[in-house]
Design a protein around this motif. Structure first.
Motif, PDB file in Angstrom:
ATOM      1  N   LEU A 214      15.198 -14.634  -6.922  1.00  0.00           N
ATOM      2  CA  LEU A 214      16.544 -14.213  -7.295  1.00  0.00           C
ATOM      3  C   LEU A 214      17.594 -15.274  -6.952  1.00  0.00           C
ATOM      4  O   LEU A 214      18.608 -15.402  -7.626  1.00  0.00           O
ATOM      5  N   CYS A 215      17.344 -16.063  -5.892  1.00  0.00           N
ATOM      6  CA  CYS A 215      18.325 -17.056  -5.492  1.00  0.00           C
ATOM      7  C   CYS A 215      18.300 -18.278  -6.417  1.00  0.00           C
ATOM      8  O   CYS A 215      19.024 -19.243  -6.191  1.00  0.00           O
ATOM      9  N   GLY A 216      17.480 -18.252  -7.472  1.00  0.00           N
ATOM     10  CA  GLY A 216      17.399 -19.378  -8.382  1.00  0.00           C
ATOM     11  C   GLY A 216      16.500 -20.471  -7.840  1.00  0.00           C
ATOM     12  O   GLY A 216      16.843 -21.649  -7.857  1.00  0.00           O
ATOM     13  N   ALA A 217      15.331 -20.104  -7.349  1.00  0.00           N
ATOM     14  CA  ALA A 217      14.375 -21.074  -6.829  1.00  0.00           C
ATOM     15  C   ALA A 217      12.971 -20.608  -7.184  1.00  0.00           C
ATOM     16  O   ALA A 217      12.775 -19.475  -7.628  1.00  0.00           O
ATOM     17  N   SER A 218      11.994 -21.504  -7.039  1.00  0.00           N
ATOM     18  CA  SER A 218      10.608 -21.143  -7.263  1.00  0.00           C
ATOM     19  C   SER A 218       9.789 -21.610  -6.074  1.00  0.00           C
ATOM     20  O   SER A 218      10.061 -22.658  -5.502  1.00  0.00           O
ATOM     21  N   SER A 219       8.781 -20.817  -5.720  1.00  0.00           N
ATOM     22  CA  SER A 219       7.840 -21.228  -4.704  1.00  0.00           C
ATOM     23  C   SER A 219       6.724 -21.972  -5.419  1.00  0.00           C
ATOM     24  O   SER A 219       6.101 -21.434  -6.332  1.00  0.00           O
ATOM     25  N   VAL A 220       6.506 -23.246  -5.066  1.00  0.00           N
ATOM     26  CA  VAL A 220       5.559 -24.064  -5.830  1.00  0.00           C
ATOM     27  C   VAL A 220       4.561 -24.756  -4.919  1.00  0.00           C
ATOM     28  O   VAL A 220       4.719 -24.800  -3.700  1.00  0.00           O
ATOM     29  N   ASP A 221       3.511 -25.285  -5.553  1.00  0.00           N
ATOM     30  CA  ASP A 221       2.472 -26.022  -4.863  1.00  0.00           C
ATOM     31  C   ASP A 221       2.885 -27.494  -4.826  1.00  0.00           C
ATOM     32  O   ASP A 221       3.504 -27.997  -5.767  1.00  0.00           O
ATOM     33  N   LEU A 222       2.503 -28.172  -3.762  1.00  0.00           N
ATOM     34  CA  LEU A 222       2.878 -29.582  -3.638  1.00  0.00           C
ATOM     35  C   LEU A 222       2.313 -30.395  -4.797  1.00  0.00           C
ATOM     36  O   LEU A 222       2.915 -31.380  -5.228  1.00  0.00           O
ATOM     37  N   ALA A 223       1.170 -29.931  -5.332  1.00  0.00           N
ATOM     38  CA  ALA A 223       0.548 -30.649  -6.445  1.00  0.00           C
ATOM     39  C   ALA A 223       1.509 -30.778  -7.623  1.00  0.00           C
ATOM     40  O   ALA A 223       1.520 -31.799  -8.322  1.00  0.00           O
ATOM     41  N   SER A 224       2.342 -29.734  -7.843  1.00  0.00           N
ATOM     42  CA  SER A 224       3.223 -29.808  -9.011  1.00  0.00           C
ATOM     43  C   SER A 224       4.383 -30.768  -8.771  1.00  0.00           C
ATOM     44  O   SER A 224       5.111 -31.099  -9.694  1.00  0.00           O
ATOM     45  N   LEU A 225       4.560 -31.221  -7.528  1.00  0.00           N
ATOM     46  CA  LEU A 225       5.598 -32.227  -7.258  1.00  0.00           C
ATOM     47  C   LEU A 225       5.078 -33.641  -7.498  1.00  0.00           C
ATOM     48  O   LEU A 225       5.857 -34.593  -7.538  1.00  0.00           O
ATOM     49  N   ALA A 226       3.745 -33.760  -7.652  1.00  0.00           N
ATOM     50  CA  ALA A 226       3.158 -35.095  -7.762  1.00  0.00           C
ATOM     51  C   ALA A 226       3.692 -35.843  -8.975  1.00  0.00           C
ATOM     52  O   ALA A 226       3.810 -37.063  -8.959  1.00  0.00           O
ATOM     53  N   GLY A 227       4.064 -35.095 -10.025  1.00  0.00           N
ATOM     54  CA  GLY A 227       4.567 -35.754 -11.226  1.00  0.00           C
ATOM     55  C   GLY A 227       6.042 -36.133 -11.156  1.00  0.00           C
ATOM     56  O   GLY A 227       6.610 -36.566 -12.142  1.00  0.00           O
ATOM     57  N   TYR A 228       6.680 -35.924 -10.017  1.00  0.00           N
ATOM     58  CA  TYR A 228       8.118 -36.173  -9.913  1.00  0.00           C
ATOM     59  C   TYR A 228       8.411 -37.443  -9.125  1.00  0.00           C
ATOM     60  O   TYR A 228       9.283 -37.466  -8.271  1.00  0.00           O
ATOM     61  N   GLY A 229       7.652 -38.463  -9.421  1.00  0.00           N
ATOM     62  CA  GLY A 229       7.760 -39.697  -8.654  1.00  0.00           C
ATOM     63  C   GLY A 229       9.127 -40.345  -8.700  1.00  0.00           C
ATOM     64  O   GLY A 229       9.530 -41.022  -7.760  1.00  0.00           O
ATOM     65  N   GLU A 230       9.875 -40.111  -9.788  1.00  0.00           N
ATOM     66  CA  GLU A 230      11.154 -40.804  -9.968  1.00  0.00           C
ATOM     67  C   GLU A 230      12.284 -40.192  -9.150  1.00  0.00           C
ATOM     68  O   GLU A 230      13.305 -40.823  -8.911  1.00  0.00           O
TER      69      GLU A 230
END
Lengths: 296, 652
Positions: A214-230
């Motif tokens: 509801l606060c405008g966030a998502s609980s995610v796995d670190l793996a999905s951050l791997a593509g955010y190198g930039e």
């Protein structure tokens, strides 16, 4: 730090009378005796200099929202999810202010006084825009419509100062996250206050996924951050900062590009369901972290 | 004899098929996800530091929890026991909560240490409590129940008061297998291997202990020492899992049950098959969660296990034969009938006194108020629905507890365990979060619908099994596990709407209206009167099927009548004060310990005690931290737990 067993909980009758006098004196000159049952509403009122006779979860507010502080003499009326009805009856406010998720309290509150419902977080649209609207409505109810307009205008000045300070920013997208422990964290996206602040400052939110919370966030796995190198990663503080170390020590975290290139920034703790004052403070700290300078 | 042989053959074979049925899809999903991994360096990192350790951890955790469950169930001779029965995870949770509130800057390693210390302390205290009872299964279960209740209630009270500061603890308690390096595996794998080796050594003596005390003694086995050793083994392993992965429910209870249902009859086969089932179950669940992806990728594995495991358990229940004998309740001194009557009357007077005190005396704006002053009288208007609602609900839940404990012969049975309360809670959660409606009226309707559905399901299930107590309890626990997992998930999400429900879910009279309170009192009177009419059933049902038939009654119908009465009272009580009061557990035990052992005296005595407990708990909850108010159900567990402890000195 046992917040609820703290000093404030033991404020007894005398101090309460003194404090309610200041709110009542204010009410006599301008409008109504108010009670705020929500932190977002409380911080907005305090920032406008409008006192309330009673506020919910004062000790929690002072340790999590903290700024602006609860004015001396504000009576703690209990938890925001279950305020003390007997106490509210005795305080006899002219208006009780709640957030939409507290609507379940209406049957208990309505026999005591009229209730004004504020809505800021709904999983869609802009919490910032709704917080601005709420600020104006609250100010009008308190008999100080000018104060509402002034608070919104102050915010625009703050954002302008931040944009100026960010002129030399490298343009990388920004990922805003909050770490719970070695394996769990949330990332803020659309429909969250922090996303709106990013937009206000002309920054791009690196996380495009829809929010699940509801606060405008998502609980995610670190793996999905791997593509955010930039991206530049901004970590919002939690009371237990050192708990983050477990995540920072893990092999996967250490091998992510933004960690290796030291593109992690830290800002202090912010409440994820905040209103305008939270947005303004977050803008300042975000700018300081990204630009390395204090905002004007 | 031939049929027995045939069964024995069919059993393990069936188990193999079931294990394969879990393992093959798990492996398939894992392979599919493997080829979905991105290429290049990132893909390699994800494979080595996330995919593989998580896969390994799910297998190890599943096997560990299942092994613990099998051992604990054998030692305690209770098919409802699980690794956390001795208060282990409640102790860990309390320690973590305290650490997070009072030492927020404690490094994570320090928090893990705190969790281990909490788990160990709670378990040790349970054993200390059971010491006087000679560490018998019943005394261990009661000791664990009390410590678990106490720690759970204390953690929940702190969570209720400081929910915003404790999101990380809530996240931990919803259980996650996410791994970003091999540290978790490095900790757990050696521990599991050592524990499995020790369990193999203990298999023979444990088989004897699982039967009964006399045959064990006749073989020269030191019961207390063996039980302590086996429990220490199970609990140490369970505590390590809890520290690495958080609370992962159901596997410890479900895997041994599934193994038994699939035909593992002897303890030795169970010790082998139940870890296999547990590993396959947890691995499959985790792979499903990961494969389904957003928005479920964020679903903690602990929650998912409960969601997927509970239906599996329900599906297997008809295949489950009564395995372990349920613990016998030894009868201590029973007071003579006349004295029992006088005690019940005394308890009723106590109830009235409690109501008067709770109505009149209280903390208010300017300090304490009492008597007939204008202040006290004006507050009465707000107080009376809560006080009378507490009394009615406490009475009904405790009476339902008497029926259920007599019906099942299991001292852990209570309205909360039956699942009817959890059904009410689930109904409200679905209304608020899926339908998006809030408000006391719709919530009441949703709670009623939820409990009615669970009740209907219990009857459909029960009719097929002749209302076998053990299956009813397991079915109830399946529903309760799902409810607990979803509630934990919503708490971890930090959603304010969940915090709004938290009060009612923890047993608060906060939302009781005047009309509801009066309806509750009437329902309480009606259910007590109705249950008293069943006194003959109440007296003979604990004696078993033959005794029931001797009276010319059908055992299934007798049990169905008691179950219906208990469920209706539970539903009505839950509507008033929410699904988690534990008055239904404490009332019957206290009445029995006061010497009220006749069916009707125990019923009325427990109801009066339940009302007293709830009214006093509600009063204290309103005044203790004024203006903050603690849910009465939590306070009742916190205070009632130690009281129960004091009074169970005589339980052997």
């Amino acid at each position: 730090m046992p917040p609820i067993l703290g000093r404030r909980a033991f404020l007894t009758g005398g101090a309460a009378v003194a404090l309610s006098l200041s709110a009542r004196a204010f009410a006599a000159s301008t409008g109504k005796v108010l009670v705020s049952l929500d932190w977002g509403i409380s911080e907005t009122l305090y920032a406008m200099g409008i006192p309330v006779v009673g506020a919910a979860s004062v000790t929690g507010y002072d340790s999590i929202v903290a700024d602006p502080p609860t004015p001396d003499g504000t009576r703690d009326v209990g938890l925001w999810a279950s305020p003390n009805i007997e106490l509210l009856h005795q305080l006899a406010p002219d208006l009780v202010l709640i957030q939409s998720w507290q609507a379940g309290l209406l049957p208990l509150l309505q026999p005591i006084s009229p209730v004004e419902i504020t809505t800021i977080y709904t999983r869609d649209g802009s919490p910032y825009a709704r917080a601005c609207a709420a600020t104006r409505v609250l100010a009008t109810h308190a008999g100080r419509p000018d104060a509402g307009a002034a608070l919104v205008a102050t915010g625009e000045t703050v954002f302008a100062g931040c944009r100026a300070a960010l002129r030399g920013y490298d343009g990388r997208p920004v990922v805003v996250m909050k770490v719970y422990d070695g394996r769990n964290f949330i990332i803020f996206s659309k429909c969250g206050l922090f996303h709106d602040v990013l937009e206000k400052l002309g920054l791009t939110n690196g996380w495009a996924g829809p929010p699940t919370l509801l606060c405008g966030a998502s609980s995610v796995d670190l793996a999905s951050l791997a593509g955010y190198g930039e991206a530049n990663v901004v970590v919002i503080g939690t009371p237990g900062q050192k708990a983050n170390q477990k995540l920072y020590d893990s092999d996967l975290w250490a091998s992510l590009p933004f960690v290796k290139e030291r593109r992690i920034k830290h800002v202090p703790s912010f409440w994820e369901f905040g209103a305008l004052p939270t947005a303004h403070r977050f803008a300042g700290h975000l700018t300081a972290a990204l630009a390395g300078v204090e905002p004007a | 004899m031939t049929t027995l042989q045939a069964r024995r053959h069919r059993g393990p074979l069936y188990g193999r098929w079931l294990a394969a049925g879990l393992a093959v899809p798990a492996a398939g999903l894992a392979l599919w996800r493997l080829q979905e991994l991105p290429g290049g360096e990132i893909g390699h990192l994800l494979l080595v530091y996330s995919f593989l350790p998580r896969l390994a951890l799910s297998l190890i955790c599943g096997a560990s929890l299942a092994l613990c469950g099998t051992i604990v169930q054998a030692v305690l001779r209770n098919p409802l026991a699980e690794p956390t029965t001795l208060g282990t995870s409640a102790g860990a949770q309390l320690a973590l909560t305290i650490a997070a509130l009072w030492w927020p800057s404690l490094p994570w390693v320090g928090r893990e240490a705190a969790a281990i210390i909490g788990a160990a302390t709670a378990t040790m205290l349970s054993c200390v409590l059971a010491w006087r009872g000679g560490l018998s299964p019943l005394s261990l279960i009661l000791g664990g129940l009390i410590i678990g209740l106490f720690c759970g209630a204390a953690a929940a009270i702190l969570g209720f008061l400081h929910s915003e500061q404790l999101t990380d603890v809530f996240v931990w308690s919803s259980g996650s297998l996410a791994q970003y390096d091999w540290s978790g595996v490095a900790v757990l794998l050696p521990q599991f291997l050592v524990a499995a080796g020790l369990a193999a050594l203990l298999a023979r003596p444990l088989t004897v202990v699982a039967l009964d005390d006399d045959s064990a003694r006749s073989l020269g086995i030191s019961l207390g020492a063996l039980r302590l050793a086996a429990l220490a083994l199970a609990v140490a392993l369970a505590a390590s899992v809890v520290c690495v992965a958080g609370v992962i429910g159901f596997v410890g209870l479900g895997a041994p049950t599934v193994a038994r249902a699939a035909g593992a009859r002897s303890l030795r086969t169970q010790l082998l098959w139940s870890p296999v089932m547990g590993a396959a179950l947890l691995c499959l669940t985790d792979q499903v969660v990961l494969a389904v992806g957003s928005p479920f990728a964020a679903l903690p594995t602990g929650t998912a296990t409960a969601l997927l495991g509970a239906p599996l358990l329900l599906w297997l229940l008809p295949r489950l034969r009564e395995g372990h004998p349920t613990p016998q309740q030894t009868l201590a001194a029973t007071a003579p009938a006349r004295r029992q009557g006088r005690r019940v009357a005394g308890l009723a007077v106590l109830g009235l006194l409690a109501i008067l005190i709770a109505l009149d005396i209280g903390y208010a704006l300017h300090g304490w108020t009492a008597g007939l002053g204008a202040d006290a009288l004006s507050l009465l208007l707000w107080r009376w629905p809560r006080v009378l609602g507490a009394a009615g609900a406490g009475g009904m839940l405790a009476a339902a507890g008497v029926l259920l404990q007599r019906l099942t012969g299991n001292p852990m049975a209570s309205p909360e365990v039956l699942g009817v309360s959890s059904g009410a809670g689930l109904g409200v959660i679905i209304l608020v979060f899926a339908v998006g409606v809030t408000g006391p009226g719709p919530q009441l309707a949703a709670a009623a619908a939820g409990s009615a559905l669970v009740l209907l399901a219990l009857f459909l299930l029960g009719r097929r099994s002749g209302f076998s107590p053990q299956r009813l309890l397991l079915a109830g626990i399946a529903v309760t596990t799902v409810f607990g997992a979803i509630a934990a998930l919503l708490m971890a999400s930090g959603d304010p709407r969940m915090r709004m429900l938290l009060g009612w879910m923890s047993g608060s009279t906060y939302l009781v209206t005047g009309a509801q309170a009066i309806a509750g009192l009437i329902a309480c009177g009606l259910s007590l009167a109705g249950m008293s009419l069943l006194f003959r059933l109440l007296a003979i049902v604990p004696l078993g099927n033959q005794a029931i038939r001797a009276l010319g009654l059908s055992p299934a119908k007798a049990r169905a009548a008691l179950l219906l009465a208990a469920s209706l009272a539970t539903a009505a009580g839950t509507l008033l004060v929410g699904p988690l009061t534990f008055v239904g557990l404490m009332g019957p035990h206290l009445a029995r310990l006061l010497g009220l052992r006749g069916a009707v005296p125990q019923l009325w005595g427990a109801a009066a005690l339940g009302a007293v407990i709830m009214v006093l708990a509600d009063w204290a909850a309103r005044n203790l931290l004024y203006p903050y108010q603690i849910p009465a159900g939590l306070l009742a567990s916190l205070v009632g737990g130690p009281f129960l402890l004091w009074s169970m000195r005589n339980v052997r």
